[in-house]
Design a protein around this motif. Structure first.
Motif, PDB file in Angstrom:
ATOM      1  N   LEU A 172     -15.083   5.144 -46.158  1.00  0.00           N
ATOM      2  CA  LEU A 172     -15.404   4.723 -44.804  1.00  0.00           C
ATOM      3  C   LEU A 172     -16.849   5.072 -44.449  1.00  0.00           C
ATOM      4  N   GLU A 173     -17.264   6.279 -44.790  1.00  0.00           N
ATOM      5  CA  GLU A 173     -18.634   6.693 -44.501  1.00  0.00           C
ATOM      6  C   GLU A 173     -19.640   5.811 -45.229  1.00  0.00           C
ATOM      7  N   SER A 174     -19.353   5.479 -46.465  1.00  0.00           N
ATOM      8  CA  SER A 174     -20.236   4.614 -47.249  1.00  0.00           C
ATOM      9  C   SER A 174     -20.366   3.238 -46.605  1.00  0.00           C
ATOM     10  N   VAL A 226     -24.190   7.916 -39.776  1.00  0.00           N
ATOM     11  CA  VAL A 226     -22.812   8.253 -39.416  1.00  0.00           C
ATOM     12  C   VAL A 226     -22.782   9.740 -39.095  1.00  0.00           C
ATOM     13  N   ARG A 227     -22.397  10.066 -37.863  1.00  0.00           N
ATOM     14  CA  ARG A 227     -22.372  11.479 -37.450  1.00  0.00           C
ATOM     15  C   ARG A 227     -21.022  12.143 -37.686  1.00  0.00           C
ATOM     16  N   GLU A 228     -19.950  11.389 -37.487  1.00  0.00           N
ATOM     17  CA  GLU A 228     -18.620  11.990 -37.610  1.00  0.00           C
ATOM     18  C   GLU A 228     -17.589  10.925 -37.921  1.00  0.00           C
ATOM     19  N   ILE A 229     -16.583  11.318 -38.696  1.00  0.00           N
ATOM     20  CA  ILE A 229     -15.450  10.437 -38.980  1.00  0.00           C
ATOM     21  C   ILE A 229     -14.177  11.232 -38.726  1.00  0.00           C
ATOM     22  N   ALA A 230     -13.300  10.683 -37.915  1.00  0.00           N
ATOM     23  CA  ALA A 230     -12.000  11.299 -37.649  1.00  0.00           C
ATOM     24  C   ALA A 230     -10.927  10.326 -38.111  1.00  0.00           C
TER      25      ALA A 230
END
Length: 95
Positions: A19-21, A29-33
């Motif tokens: 997802l970050e990629s 991208v600062r944060e993924i929840a």
């Protein structure tokens, strides 16, 4: 527009790194929840991604909404704040 995005229709096989990629192509991208089910620990099929700027968030929406990731068509839009929840009642007064 805010920087926080809702990402729906995720494959249960999608990882935070995948997802970050995908979102990094649109900006920082600062944060993924990625919420998981309390009982099984399995992913729930959606995530929240916080981008570095509103411009990056807009770019991510235009690039990734409707795009394929891990065999699923993503739904990407601005995350809506949850309405305030009540105090949950037991049906009787506490006076």
């Amino acid at each position: 527009m805010g920087n926080r995005l809702y990402v729906g229709n995720l494959s249960f096989n999608t990882t935070r790194e995948t997802l970050e990629s995908a979102f990094a192509a649109a900006g920082e991208v600062r944060e993924i929840a990625m919420p998981t089910d309390r009982e099984t620990g399995q992913p729930r099929g959606f995530a929240f991604v916080t981008m570095g700027t509103a411009q990056a968030a807009n770019s991510a929406i235009s690039q990734l909404n409707g795009a394929m990731l891990d065999g699923r068509t993503l739904k990407v839009n601005e995350a809506q704040e949850r309405p305030a929840r009540g105090f949950g009642g037991g049906g009787r007064d506490r006076y």
